[in-house]
Write a protein that holds these residues in place. Structure first.
Motif, PDB file in Angstrom:
ATOM      1  N   LEU A 138       0.474  -1.401   0.123  1.00 29.51           N
ATOM      2  CA  LEU A 138      -0.404   0.457  -0.083  1.00 29.51           C
ATOM      3  C   LEU A 138       0.873   1.016   0.600  1.00 29.51           C
ATOM      4  CD1 LEU A 138      -2.876  -0.756   2.396  1.00 29.51           C
ATOM      5  CD2 LEU A 138      -3.004  -0.230   0.238  1.00 29.51           C
ATOM      6  N   GLN A 139       0.874   2.307  -0.554  1.00 29.07           N
ATOM      7  CA  GLN A 139       1.881   3.119  -1.141  1.00 29.07           C
ATOM      8  C   GLN A 139       0.775   4.445   0.019  1.00 29.07           C
ATOM      9  OE1 GLN A 139       4.156   3.742  -2.661  1.00 29.07           O
ATOM     10  NE2 GLN A 139       4.379   2.289  -3.561  1.00 29.07           N
ATOM     11  N   SER A 140       1.829   4.862   0.998  1.00 28.87           N
ATOM     12  CA  SER A 140       1.407   5.992   1.686  1.00 28.87           C
ATOM     13  C   SER A 140       2.614   7.175   1.139  1.00 28.87           C
ATOM     14  CB  SER A 140       1.058   5.278   3.155  1.00 28.87           C
ATOM     15  OG  SER A 140       0.607   4.537   3.747  1.00 28.87           O
ATOM     16  N   LYS A 141       2.461   7.510   0.449  1.00 29.86           N
ATOM     17  CA  LYS A 141       3.983   8.776   0.109  1.00 29.86           C
ATOM     18  C   LYS A 141       2.329   9.563  -0.956  1.00 29.86           C
ATOM     19  CE  LYS A 141       7.324   5.752  -0.306  1.00 29.86           C
ATOM     20  NZ  LYS A 141       8.206   5.262  -1.257  1.00 29.86           N
ATOM     21  N   PRO A 142       2.310  10.645  -0.222  1.00 30.92           N
ATOM     22  CA  PRO A 142       1.497  12.021  -0.714  1.00 30.92           C
ATOM     23  C   PRO A 142       2.402  11.925  -1.885  1.00 30.92           C
ATOM     24  CG  PRO A 142       1.629  12.146   1.333  1.00 30.92           C
ATOM     25  CD  PRO A 142       2.540  11.313   1.411  1.00 30.92           C
ATOM     26  N   ALA A 143       3.109  12.448  -2.456  1.00 31.73           N
ATOM     27  CA  ALA A 143       3.829  12.457  -3.870  1.00 31.73           C
ATOM     28  C   ALA A 143       3.597  11.696  -4.582  1.00 31.73           C
ATOM     29  CB  ALA A 143       4.877  13.368  -3.171  1.00 31.73           C
ATOM     30  N   HIS A 144       3.452  10.660  -4.359  1.00 29.97           N
ATOM     31  CA  HIS A 144       3.545   9.308  -5.433  1.00 29.97           C
ATOM     32  C   HIS A 144       1.477   8.822  -5.185  1.00 29.97           C
ATOM     33  CE1 HIS A 144       7.514  10.222  -6.735  1.00 29.97           C
ATOM     34  NE2 HIS A 144       7.525   9.915  -5.324  1.00 29.97           N
ATOM     35  N   SER A 145       0.761   9.686  -5.402  1.00 34.70           N
ATOM     36  CA  SER A 145      -0.791   9.504  -5.404  1.00 34.70           C
ATOM     37  C   SER A 145      -0.931   7.999  -6.064  1.00 34.70           C
ATOM     38  CB  SER A 145      -1.449  10.657  -5.873  1.00 34.70           C
ATOM     39  OG  SER A 145      -1.320  10.784  -6.714  1.00 34.70           O
ATOM     40  N   VAL A 146      -1.173   6.958  -5.449  1.00 34.09           N
ATOM     41  CA  VAL A 146      -1.732   5.504  -6.017  1.00 34.09           C
ATOM     42  C   VAL A 146      -3.212   5.054  -5.627  1.00 34.09           C
ATOM     43  CG1 VAL A 146      -1.524   3.234  -5.938  1.00 34.09           C
ATOM     44  CG2 VAL A 146       0.094   4.601  -5.560  1.00 34.09           C
ATOM     45  N   THR A 147      -4.153   5.269  -6.267  1.00 32.88           N
ATOM     46  CA  THR A 147      -5.725   5.205  -6.263  1.00 32.88           C
ATOM     47  C   THR A 147      -5.797   3.274  -6.460  1.00 32.88           C
ATOM     48  OG1 THR A 147      -6.590   6.721  -6.876  1.00 32.88           O
ATOM     49  CG2 THR A 147      -7.325   5.144  -6.888  1.00 32.88           C
ATOM     50  N   GLY A 148      -5.980   2.845  -5.106  1.00 31.96           N
ATOM     51  CA  GLY A 148      -6.147   1.076  -5.952  1.00 31.96           C
ATOM     52  C   GLY A 148      -7.762   0.631  -5.646  1.00 31.96           C
ATOM     53  N   VAL A 149      -7.501  -0.281  -6.664  1.00 31.87           N
ATOM     54  CA  VAL A 149      -9.257  -0.909  -6.779  1.00 31.87           C
ATOM     55  C   VAL A 149      -9.162  -2.553  -6.736  1.00 31.87           C
ATOM     56  CG1 VAL A 149     -10.906  -1.428  -8.666  1.00 31.87           C
ATOM     57  CG2 VAL A 149      -9.615   0.683  -8.492  1.00 31.87           C
ATOM     58  N   TYR A 150      -9.595  -2.603  -5.943  1.00 32.37           N
ATOM     59  CA  TYR A 150      -8.783  -4.573  -5.345  1.00 32.37           C
ATOM     60  C   TYR A 150     -10.243  -5.165  -5.055  1.00 32.37           C
ATOM     61  CZ  TYR A 150      -4.842  -1.604  -3.606  1.00 32.37           C
ATOM     62  OH  TYR A 150      -3.674  -1.363  -4.387  1.00 32.37           O
ATOM     63  N   PHE A 151      -9.897  -6.789  -5.209  1.00 33.48           N
ATOM     64  CA  PHE A 151     -11.563  -7.491  -5.733  1.00 33.48           C
ATOM     65  C   PHE A 151     -10.917  -9.112  -4.454  1.00 33.48           C
ATOM     66  CE2 PHE A 151     -11.213  -5.317  -9.439  1.00 33.48           C
ATOM     67  CZ  PHE A 151     -12.666  -4.472  -9.810  1.00 33.48           C
ATOM     68  N   ASN A 152     -11.893  -9.171  -4.115  1.00 29.39           N
ATOM     69  CA  ASN A 152     -11.723  -9.905  -2.836  1.00 29.39           C
ATOM     70  C   ASN A 152     -12.743 -11.312  -3.127  1.00 29.39           C
ATOM     71  OD1 ASN A 152      -9.805 -10.381  -1.364  1.00 29.39           O
ATOM     72  ND2 ASN A 152     -10.329  -7.936  -0.761  1.00 29.39           N
ATOM     73  N   ASP A 153     -12.941 -12.286  -3.815  1.00 28.37           N
ATOM     74  CA  ASP A 153     -14.331 -13.428  -3.887  1.00 28.37           C
ATOM     75  C   ASP A 153     -14.988 -13.740  -2.659  1.00 28.37           C
ATOM     76  OD1 ASP A 153     -15.438 -15.333  -6.154  1.00 28.37           O
ATOM     77  OD2 ASP A 153     -15.016 -16.754  -4.309  1.00 28.37           O
ATOM     78  N   ALA A 154     -16.218 -13.264  -3.342  1.00 25.07           N
ATOM     79  CA  ALA A 154     -17.181 -14.352  -1.767  1.00 25.07           C
ATOM     80  C   ALA A 154     -17.899 -15.362  -2.182  1.00 25.07           C
ATOM     81  CB  ALA A 154     -18.461 -13.053  -1.204  1.00 25.07           C
ATOM     82  N   THR A 155     -17.547 -15.672  -3.044  1.00 18.87           N
ATOM     83  CA  THR A 155     -18.857 -16.951  -4.197  1.00 18.87           C
ATOM     84  C   THR A 155     -18.488 -18.214  -3.371  1.00 18.87           C
ATOM     85  OG1 THR A 155     -18.213 -15.774  -5.987  1.00 18.87           O
ATOM     86  CG2 THR A 155     -19.479 -18.048  -6.621  1.00 18.87           C
ATOM     87  N   MET A 156     -17.375 -17.806  -2.799  1.00 17.39           N
ATOM     88  CA  MET A 156     -16.501 -19.511  -2.178  1.00 17.39           C
ATOM     89  C   MET A 156     -16.549 -20.270  -3.032  1.00 17.39           C
ATOM     90  SD  MET A 156     -18.024 -19.499   1.532  1.00 17.39           S
ATOM     91  CE  MET A 156     -19.756 -19.424   1.213  1.00 17.39           C
ATOM     92  N   GLY A 157     -16.003 -20.033  -4.318  1.00 17.53           N
ATOM     93  CA  GLY A 157     -16.119 -20.809  -5.943  1.00 17.53           C
ATOM     94  C   GLY A 157     -15.128 -20.381  -6.169  1.00 17.53           C
ATOM     95  N   LYS A 158     -14.795 -20.786  -7.388  1.00 20.57           N
ATOM     96  CA  LYS A 158     -13.545 -20.906  -8.966  1.00 20.57           C
ATOM     97  C   LYS A 158     -14.577 -20.139  -9.940  1.00 20.57           C
ATOM     98  CE  LYS A 158     -11.184 -22.623  -6.047  1.00 20.57           C
ATOM     99  NZ  LYS A 158     -11.887 -23.150  -4.780  1.00 20.57           N
ATOM    100  N   MET A 159     -15.463 -19.795  -9.647  1.00 15.32           N
ATOM    101  CA  MET A 159     -16.373 -18.694 -10.495  1.00 15.32           C
ATOM    102  C   MET A 159     -15.371 -17.217 -11.014  1.00 15.32           C
ATOM    103  SD  MET A 159     -18.427 -19.737 -11.320  1.00 15.32           S
ATOM    104  CE  MET A 159     -19.411 -18.868 -12.496  1.00 15.32           C
ATOM    105  N   ASP A 160     -14.138 -16.973 -10.550  1.00 13.11           N
ATOM    106  CA  ASP A 160     -13.878 -15.571 -10.966  1.00 13.11           C
ATOM    107  C   ASP A 160     -12.897 -16.261 -12.373  1.00 13.11           C
ATOM    108  OD1 ASP A 160     -14.580 -14.194  -9.045  1.00 13.11           O
ATOM    109  OD2 ASP A 160     -13.172 -14.978  -7.333  1.00 13.11           O
ATOM    110  N   TRP A 161     -12.533 -17.323 -12.726  1.00 15.42           N
ATOM    111  CA  TRP A 161     -12.492 -17.502 -14.602  1.00 15.42           C
ATOM    112  C   TRP A 161     -13.142 -16.649 -14.951  1.00 15.42           C
ATOM    113  CZ3 TRP A 161      -7.892 -18.524 -17.099  1.00 15.42           C
ATOM    114  CH2 TRP A 161      -8.027 -19.233 -17.890  1.00 15.42           C
TER     115      TRP A 161
END
Length: 644
Positions: A493-516
């Motif tokens: 995780l970037q905590s450097k104001p001079a180098h701004s990073v926006t993060g878009v992250y995903f966690n599966d809640a299907t409890m299967g293997k559907m993310d393919w």
């Protein structure tokens, strides 16, 4: 003496007498030049005329004389200015041509280094230096300094001079060291041969790279301070110069860090790049399964160790994660922070598939290394994360391999076989896990034996996998981790104001293997800059369930997963979306309401759970604001790695 002896003094005649005798005398008249007489007459005439002119008329005459004199002076100044302008124009044209040539040379450096063509990279570095020196020779001329005094537009000239002066410093104090170091980064001597890592002369240029990187880093900061331009061409040139220079700064920074840490991490002597270093290194390797998404890629299905002894690589067989090292619920309360428990629950420490709910890979690696040690294993020197995308890319370099069960894996089918087909063909979790661990082990063994002479392709594959998040590295040695920190391979995780990073992250809640079947499209565009200097960006997110309902419902339940009541799903995909605002920035607005806002390591996070049936899509647009400290640095968009 008698009166008769006194001579008689003649008396002047009486006037009448003189008049009468005038004709009898000779009179001598003085000579007067006729021209003098004429000039005297003209002067007398002018005096008479002047006496007749009014005071206003006289003032007009004097004013005309003054205007005539001013016009003469202005004309002379215009001639001088025209000459200076011609001088400046000719010099500026020469400088422009040199700068364009320098930018072209700089543009080639990074691609040539990445391609392993160090001879051409060295030539480009030297060409860049020569063109910058030639540009500096033009801009240091007196006419350029005079031009900076011109109101309003003088700042443009000053900006151009400042930029060239910065580049001239880099040319003299950094580029010679980079040119020398380029030869040591030859891919012909960097790679894997006979199962042994080779770094060529990398360690010998550590000091040169560090010194050059220091100069380039300072110059990059100074370049960002250049402003006050009004002429569009100058503004564009400064912006282009900044952009290209950032690429060079990024390259020197990465090269400097790698040259510093790789010899140590691969147990190679830092003095000459060969022989034994501080002792064998052992790394925990996590193989992530992208079919069930986690923020850093996928659930860490298979674990193994990789040992490096004087560059020689040996690897254990991938196996199941050590469940006996997991933390209890009570222990998780102290192992995890309150923010982590709020966002990710205690499962991040109590259940191995969930240790990478967090997008901060150093945190994932630290928890994994603790679990490994608690299970009775020795401490590791670091953690490496890989996934089937990386394995498939390695097979493109090493060639196809036939697994022990007869399955042929290649650079074209490994992802689909590992992440999808196995879940269609088998209906038990044990079979699926066994296949995953077998494939990971045998592909790695095959690659180590079949990449000799393919150094360039191997290094390029590693570079690409680092850049898009399919390869992460964490070192348990603090000095090494400090050098890795801030690079893409660290995955932090970037905590450097001079180098701004926006993060878009995903966690599966299907409890299967559907993310393919989950198609993810995430883009960002610049919106505007506020008076404070803060920049706003638009982040667009689109998720689509591409699964065919009939096909997935005919597959084993383990593919589709289970709902929260434990019942098999019918093709829907449930995903938890986390949007991280830049450090010292914020989420401005959004088109789809978030379920929750939270704070994680000082960063604002918007959380939303999305459920999609086959064929359905979800879209949201989020505006984020970066810190004013970012200044000229553009925002970076980081996201959960995509499958090819």
């Amino acid at each position: 003496m008698t009166d008769s002896n006194i001579p008689e003094i003649p008396q002047p005649p009486e006037p009448s007498e003189r008049s009468e005798n005038a004709d009898d005398r000779q009179v001598i008249q003085p000579y007067v030049d006729p021209e003098v007489l004429a000039e005297d007459a003209r002067a007398a005439e002018r005096r008479k005329h002047r006496r007749r002119m009014s005071h206003e008329h006289i003032r007009r005459i004097k004013r005309k004389k003054r205007i005539r004199m001013v016009l003469i002076v202005i004309g002379a100044l215009l001639l001088i200015i025209a000459a200076l302008a011609a001088w400046l124009g000719l010099s500026a044209l020469k400088a422009k041509n040199e700068v364009e040539a320098a930018i072209q040379a700089a543009s080639r450096i990074q691609s040539q280094v990445q391609a392993g063509d160090t001879d051409k990279a060295q030539a480009s570095i030297e060409a860049f230096s020569q063109h910058i020196d030639a540009t500096y020779a033009q801009t240091k001329q007196p006419v350029w300094k005079l031009a900076t005094l011109v109101p309003y537009y003088g700042s443009d000239v000053k900006a151009a001079r400042d930029m060239v002066h910065i580049l001239e410093d880099v040319s003299n104090n950094a580029l010679p060291k980079l040119a020398k170091a380029a030869q040591a980064l030859d891919f012909n001597s960097i790679g894997i041969k006979d199962g042994t890592i080779q770094l060529g002369d990398m360690a010998s240029v550590t000091q040169d790279l560090a010194a050059a990187n220091g100069v380039v880093a300072d110059a990059s900061v100074d370049m960002g301070k250049i402003g006050g331009t009004h002429i569009p061409q100058i503004t564009e040139a400064v912006q282009q110069g900044r952009s290209k220079f950032k690429e060079l700064a990024s390259l020197t920074d990465a090269a400097s860090r790698l040259a510093d840490v790789l010899p140590k991490m691969f147990d190679l002597d830092a003095s000459d790049g060969g022989g034994s270093g501080s002792g064998p290194r052992t790394y925990l390797v996590l193989a992530q399964n992208n079919a069930e998404l986690r923020a850093t890629g996928g659930i860490p299905t298979a674990w193994a160790t990789l040992t490096v002894d004087a560059g020689k690589i040996s690897m254990s067989t991938f196996g199941d994660p050590p469940r006996n090292g997991l933390f209890s619920q009570d222990e998780a309360a102290s192992v995890l922070t309150a923010e982590e428990r709020n966002l990710f629950s205690t499962k991040m420490a109590t259940d191995y598939p969930d240790i990478n709910f967090t997008p901060d890979f150093p945190r994932v690696a630290d928890i994994a290394s603790q679990i490994w040690h608690r299970a009775g294993h020795d401490d590791v020197d670091g953690v490496i994360s890989v996934d089937p995308v990386f394995l498939q890319r390695l097979l493109k370099v090493a060639g196809p391999v036939t697994l022990s069960d007869g399955t042929v894996m290649s650079g074209d089918n490994a992802e689909q076989r590992i992440l999808n087909q196995i879940y269609i063909d088998t209906d038990t979790q044990a079979e699926q896990t066994d296949f995953f661990t077998m494939a990971a082990s045998e592909i790695f063994t095959h690659v180590l034996k079949n990449v000799d002479g393919k150094n360039q392709q191997l290094v390029q594959t590693i570079q690409k996998s680092v850049s898009d998040g399919h390869l992460y590295v964490w070192s348990a040695h603090e000095d090494e981790q400090r050098r890795i920190s801030g690079t893409t391979i660290a995955g932090e995780l970037q905590s450097k104001p001079a180098h701004s990073v926006t993060g878009v992250y995903f966690n599966d809640a299907t409890m299967g293997k559907m993310d393919w079947y989950l198609k993810r499209e995430v883009t960002s565009t610049y919106d505007k800059t506020y008076p404070s200097g803060a920049k706003q960006y638009t982040v667009h997110i689109k998720l689509t369930n591409t699964a065919d309902a009939a096909e997935v419902n005919a597959a084993p339940d383990l593919l589709r997963g289970y709902d929260h009541n434990g019942n098999p799903r019918t093709g829907e995909i449930e995903t938890v979306l986390c949007v991280y605002a830049p450090d010292e920035g914020r989420i401005v607005d959004w088109t789809q309401d978030f379920d929750q806002f939270a704070v994680h390591d000082g960063l604002t996070v918007g959380v939303k759970t999305v459920t999609l049936r086959p064929g359905e899509s979800f879209e949201t647009t989020v505006h984020v604001l970066a810190s004013p400290a970012a200044n000229e640095n553009e925002m970076i968009l980081r996201q959960t790695p995509l499958v090819d």
